[in-house]
Write a protein that holds these residues in place. Structure first.
Motif, PDB file in Angstrom:
ATOM      1  N   VAL A  68       0.849  -1.192   0.000  1.00 16.72           N
ATOM      2  CA  VAL A  68       0.000   0.000   0.000  1.00 16.72           C
ATOM      3  C   VAL A  68       0.888   1.246   0.000  1.00 16.72           C
ATOM      4  O   VAL A  68       1.831   1.348   0.785  1.00 16.72           O
ATOM      5  CB  VAL A  68      -0.927   0.018   1.227  1.00 16.72           C
ATOM      6  CG1 VAL A  68      -1.773   1.297   1.242  1.00 16.72           C
ATOM      7  CG2 VAL A  68      -1.816  -1.221   1.237  1.00 16.72           C
ATOM      8  N   GLY A  69       0.583   2.184  -0.875  1.00 12.78           N
ATOM      9  CA  GLY A  69       1.332   3.437  -0.924  1.00 12.78           C
ATOM     10  C   GLY A  69       2.651   3.355  -1.655  1.00 12.78           C
ATOM     11  O   GLY A  69       3.427   4.313  -1.640  1.00 12.78           O
ATOM     12  N   ALA A  70       2.924   2.223  -2.299  1.00 11.31           N
ATOM     13  CA  ALA A  70       4.216   2.046  -2.953  1.00 11.31           C
ATOM     14  C   ALA A  70       4.368   2.971  -4.155  1.00 11.31           C
ATOM     15  O   ALA A  70       3.456   3.085  -4.986  1.00 11.31           O
ATOM     16  CB  ALA A  70       4.389   0.591  -3.390  1.00 11.31           C
ATOM     17  N   THR A  71       5.487   3.649  -4.225  1.00 12.90           N
ATOM     18  CA  THR A  71       5.896   4.417  -5.400  1.00 12.90           C
ATOM     19  C   THR A  71       7.347   4.065  -5.664  1.00 12.90           C
ATOM     20  O   THR A  71       8.039   3.546  -4.774  1.00 12.90           O
ATOM     21  CB  THR A  71       5.786   5.933  -5.147  1.00 12.90           C
ATOM     22  OG1 THR A  71       6.737   6.309  -4.129  1.00 12.90           O
ATOM     23  CG2 THR A  71       4.385   6.322  -4.709  1.00 12.90           C
ATOM     24  N   PRO A  72       7.869   4.324  -6.865  1.00 10.13           N
ATOM     25  CA  PRO A  72       9.289   4.035  -7.114  1.00 10.13           C
ATOM     26  C   PRO A  72      10.217   4.710  -6.112  1.00 10.13           C
ATOM     27  O   PRO A  72      11.203   4.107  -5.676  1.00 10.13           O
ATOM     28  CB  PRO A  72       9.489   4.563  -8.536  1.00 10.13           C
ATOM     29  CG  PRO A  72       8.152   4.421  -9.189  1.00 10.13           C
ATOM     30  CD  PRO A  72       7.163   4.728  -8.100  1.00 10.13           C
ATOM     31  N   ALA A  73       9.889   5.952  -5.732  1.00  8.30           N
ATOM     32  CA  ALA A  73      10.745   6.665  -4.784  1.00  8.30           C
ATOM     33  C   ALA A  73      10.737   5.994  -3.416  1.00  8.30           C
ATOM     34  O   ALA A  73      11.784   5.806  -2.790  1.00  8.30           O
ATOM     35  CB  ALA A  73      10.302   8.123  -4.661  1.00  8.30           C
ATOM     36  N   LEU A  74       9.544   5.611  -2.937  1.00  8.40           N
ATOM     37  CA  LEU A  74       9.456   4.980  -1.617  1.00  8.40           C
ATOM     38  C   LEU A  74      10.036   3.574  -1.626  1.00  8.40           C
ATOM     39  O   LEU A  74      10.642   3.135  -0.634  1.00  8.40           O
ATOM     40  CB  LEU A  74       8.000   4.953  -1.151  1.00  8.40           C
ATOM     41  CG  LEU A  74       7.413   6.313  -0.767  1.00  8.40           C
ATOM     42  CD1 LEU A  74       5.932   6.185  -0.437  1.00  8.40           C
ATOM     43  CD2 LEU A  74       8.170   6.913   0.414  1.00  8.40           C
ATOM     44  N   LEU A  75       9.868   2.849  -2.723  1.00  9.10           N
ATOM     45  CA  LEU A  75      10.479   1.520  -2.814  1.00  9.10           C
ATOM     46  C   LEU A  75      12.004   1.630  -2.804  1.00  9.10           C
ATOM     47  O   LEU A  75      12.696   0.820  -2.179  1.00  9.10           O
ATOM     48  CB  LEU A  75      10.005   0.808  -4.078  1.00  9.10           C
ATOM     49  CG  LEU A  75       8.549   0.320  -4.076  1.00  9.10           C
ATOM     50  CD1 LEU A  75       8.194  -0.301  -5.424  1.00  9.10           C
ATOM     51  CD2 LEU A  75       8.314  -0.689  -2.954  1.00  9.10           C
ATOM     52  N   GLY A  76      12.526   2.624  -3.507  1.00  9.14           N
ATOM     53  CA  GLY A  76      13.970   2.829  -3.484  1.00  9.14           C
ATOM     54  C   GLY A  76      14.464   3.190  -2.103  1.00  9.14           C
ATOM     55  O   GLY A  76      15.502   2.688  -1.641  1.00  9.14           O
ATOM     56  N   PHE A  77      13.715   4.045  -1.408  1.00 10.51           N
ATOM     57  CA  PHE A  77      14.091   4.419  -0.039  1.00 10.51           C
ATOM     58  C   PHE A  77      14.055   3.195   0.872  1.00 10.51           C
ATOM     59  O   PHE A  77      14.943   2.988   1.693  1.00 10.51           O
ATOM     60  CB  PHE A  77      13.160   5.502   0.486  1.00 10.51           C
ATOM     61  CG  PHE A  77      13.614   6.126   1.774  1.00 10.51           C
ATOM     62  CD1 PHE A  77      14.427   7.248   1.768  1.00 10.51           C
ATOM     63  CD2 PHE A  77      13.247   5.586   2.993  1.00 10.51           C
ATOM     64  CE1 PHE A  77      14.856   7.825   2.949  1.00 10.51           C
ATOM     65  CE2 PHE A  77      13.673   6.140   4.186  1.00 10.51           C
ATOM     66  CZ  PHE A  77      14.480   7.268   4.163  1.00 10.51           C
ATOM     67  N   ALA A  78      13.001   2.388   0.734  1.00 12.67           N
ATOM     68  CA  ALA A  78      12.881   1.183   1.555  1.00 12.67           C
ATOM     69  C   ALA A  78      14.023   0.210   1.281  1.00 12.67           C
ATOM     70  O   ALA A  78      14.562  -0.411   2.204  1.00 12.67           O
ATOM     71  CB  ALA A  78      11.541   0.504   1.293  1.00 12.67           C
TER      72      ALA A  78
END
Length: 452
Positions: free
Chosen positions: A38-48
Motif C-alpha cells: 500500500v502506498g508504494a511508489t518508485p521513490a518509496l520503494l527505493g528508499f525502503a
C-alpha cells in the motif's frame, strides 16, 4: 588454530553470513514484489530498499566503541534482536512505510565491528588475519547466495516470507552466539580490529583512505541502484519471469568470480594493484553504459551483467585489502569502520536517490547517476598514488626497562622495511606497518625492549 579458535571463527563467520544474507536476499526481488505494498511508489520503494544502509552507517562505529563498555556478546544479542524485530515488522506490514521502518530497524543492528572485536578477543595474534579472512569469505558467499536464493524464495513465499526467514536467521544467530561462541576471558581494545575515537581524525584526514572510502561508497550505490531497474527490465522487457531470475544472477556471479581471480593474483604478485583497480572501475563504468544504451534482450543483459559482476567481485575483494594496507599503524580497525560506514551510506543513497530518479525521470536516470558517480571514482583512482604493499606486524614490548616511548618509536622506525609505528603505552604493544619484501622480523631480536 586450536579447536576452540576454529569453533569461534566458524560460529562468528556463520552469524555474520546469516545477517548479510538476510539484508541482501530481498535486493533482487524487492522492486518487483514491493509494488503490491500500500502506498508504494518508485521513490518509496527505493528508499525502503536502501533504508537499512542509513542506520548501519550511523551506528557502525558507535556500536564498536560501545562494546568495550557493555560487553561484546550482550551488544551482539541486542543488535540481532533489533534485526529480528525489524524483519518481523517489515514482513507484517502491508504499507510501504511499515517496510521502511522495518528496514531501518534491520540496519540499526549494526554489529559488524562488534563481531570483529569479539573475534579478536577469541583468537591469538598469529591466527587473527586468517580468522578475519574466513569471515570475509563468508560475507562474499552470503552475498552470492542471496542473489539467486532471493528470486526463488520470493516466488514461493513472497516478500513477507523473505522477511520472516530473515527474522529466523537472526534468531539462529543469537542461538549460535549464546551456546556456541565462548565468552572471552577478557575483552581488549584491538586497534587492528575495531574503531577507536582517538584514531578517527587521523583516518578521516588521510587522502588515500578517503579515495578508497569513496570507492566503496560508489560501488554499493551502484549495486543498490542497479536492482531498482534490472529486475523490472528482465521481467518486462526481456520476458524472463521473476522466479527464473535466479539462474541469471547465479551464472553471472559465479563466472564473474572465476574471471576476476587471475587479476587479483596479478595485482598482488606483480604489485600492479593500481592498474587492476582502475581497470575494474573502468569495466564497471562501461557495463553501466551498456545497460543504458544496449537493447534489453536477455543475451545482451546477461553479457552486460557478467561484466558488471566480474568488476564488482574484483573491487569488493580488492578494496578491503587496500584499506588494510593503506591504514596507519594501529588504526586498521578505525579505517575499516569508516570504510564500512561509507559502504552502507552508498547503499542508502543508491536506493533513495535512485528511486526518486526512476519516479521523476524514468528507468534510464539511475544508470545516468551511476555513470556520473563511477566517472568521479575512476578519476580519483587514476590520480591516486600506487597503493603500498605493506602488512601489519604486532610487537609486544617489555613491561619494564629504561627505554622511553620516543626512543622505542625511533628505534623501530629505523629497522629496514618499517613504514609506520604506533605504540599503545597501556598495553605495551607496538603496531608496525612493514613492507613484506624489505622487513625481517629477526631484526627485532637485538632490541632489548622487545619481549621475546
Amino acid at each position: 588454530m586450536d579447536s576452540l579458535e576454529k569453533r569461534s571463527v566458524a560460529a562468528l563467520a556463520a552469524v555474520y553470513a546469516m545477517r548479510m544474507l538476510g539484508l541482501f536476499m530481498v535486493l533482487p526481488v524487492f522492486v518487483l514484489l514491493g509494488q503490491d505494498l500500500v502506498g508504494a511508489t518508485p521513490a518509496l520503494l527505493g528508499f525502503a530498499m536502501g533504508a537499512y544502509g542509513l542506520s548501519q552507517a550511523l551506528l557502525q562505529i558507535p556500536f564498536g566503541m560501545l562494546s568495550d563498555r557493555i560487553g561484546r556478546k550482550r551488544l551482539i544479542h541486542f543488535g540481532l534482536a533489533l534485526f529480528a524485530v525489524g524483519s518481523l515488522l517489515a514482513g507484517l506490514s502491508e504499507h510501504v512505510y511499515g517496510v521502511i521502518a522495518g528496514r531501518v530497524l534491520q540496519g540499526a543492528g549494526a554489529i559488524a565491528s562488534v563481531l570483529m572485536a569479539l573475534l579478536s578477543d577469541l583468537t591469538r595474534e598469529e591466527n587473527r588475519t586468517q580468522a578475519m579472512a574466513t569471515v570475509g569469505l563468508s560475507i562474499g558467499v552470503a552475498f552470492a547466495v542471496s542473489l539467486f536464493l532471493g528470486p526463488m524464495l520470493g516466488e514461493l513465499a513472497g516478500l513477507p516470507g523473505l522477511f520472516y526467514l530473515t527474522a529466523g536467521l537472526a534468531l539462529a544467530g543469537m542461538a549460535l552466539v549464546q551456546w556456541w561462541v565462548p565468552t572471552p576471558a577478557r575483552e581488549t581494545v584491538h586497534p587492528d580490529a575495531q574503531p577507536a575515537s582517538r584514531q578517527l581524525k587521523r583516518v578521516l584526514t588521510d587522502g588515500r583512505l578517503l579515495r578508497l572510502d569513496f570507492g566503496i561508497f560508489a560501488l554499493h550505490l551502484v549495486l543498490t541502484a542497479l536492482f531498482l531497474v534490472v529486475p523490472v527490465t528482465l521481467q518486462d522487457k526481456a520476458g524472463l519471469p521473476s522466479g527464473h531470475h535466479w539462474w541469471v544472477y547465479l551464472s553471472v556471479m559465479a563466472l564473474g568470480f572465476i574471471a576476476m581471480v587471475p587479476f587479483i593474483i596479478i595485482g598482488e604478485k606483480k604489485r600492479l594493484m593500481k592498474p587492476v583497480l582502475c581497470g575494474a572501475v573502468a569495466m564497471l563504468t562501461f557495463s553501466c553504459l551498456l545497460l543504458l544504451v544496449s537493447p534489453p534482450t536477455l543475451p545482451v543483459l546477461w553479457g552486460t551483467l557478467f561484466l558488471f559482476f566480474m568488476a564488482f567481485n574484483l573491487l569488493e575483494a580488492t578494496l578491503p585489502s587496500l584499506i588494510s594496507k593503506e591504514s596507519p599503524a594501529g588504526a586498521k580497525g578505525t579505517a575499516m569502520g569508516v570504510y564500512s560506514t561509507s559502504q552502507f551510506l552508498g547503499a542508502f543513497v543508491g536506493g533513495a536517490v535512485g528511486g526518486v530518479l526512476v519516479e521523476r525521470i524514468g528507468d534510464a536516470a539511475p544508470f545516468q547517476m551511476m555513470l556520473v558517480v563511477l566517472t568521479l571514482w575512476l578519476l580519483a583512482a587514476l590520480t591516486m598514488r600506487a597503493p603500498s604493499h605493506t602488512k601489519s606486524f604486532v610487537v609486544q614490548l617489555r613491561s619494564s626497562g629504561d627505554d622511553s616511548e620516543g626512543g622505542i618509536d625511533q628505534a623501530l622506525r629505523q629497522l629496514p622495511g618499517v613504514d609506520d609505528v604506533t605504540i599503545l603505552s597501556g598495553s605495551r604493544t607496538a603496531y608496525l606497518k612493514v613492507d613484506q619484501q624489505a622487513f625481517d622480523a629477526k631484526a627485532l631480536d637485538g632490541l632489548a625492549f622487545v619481549k621475546q
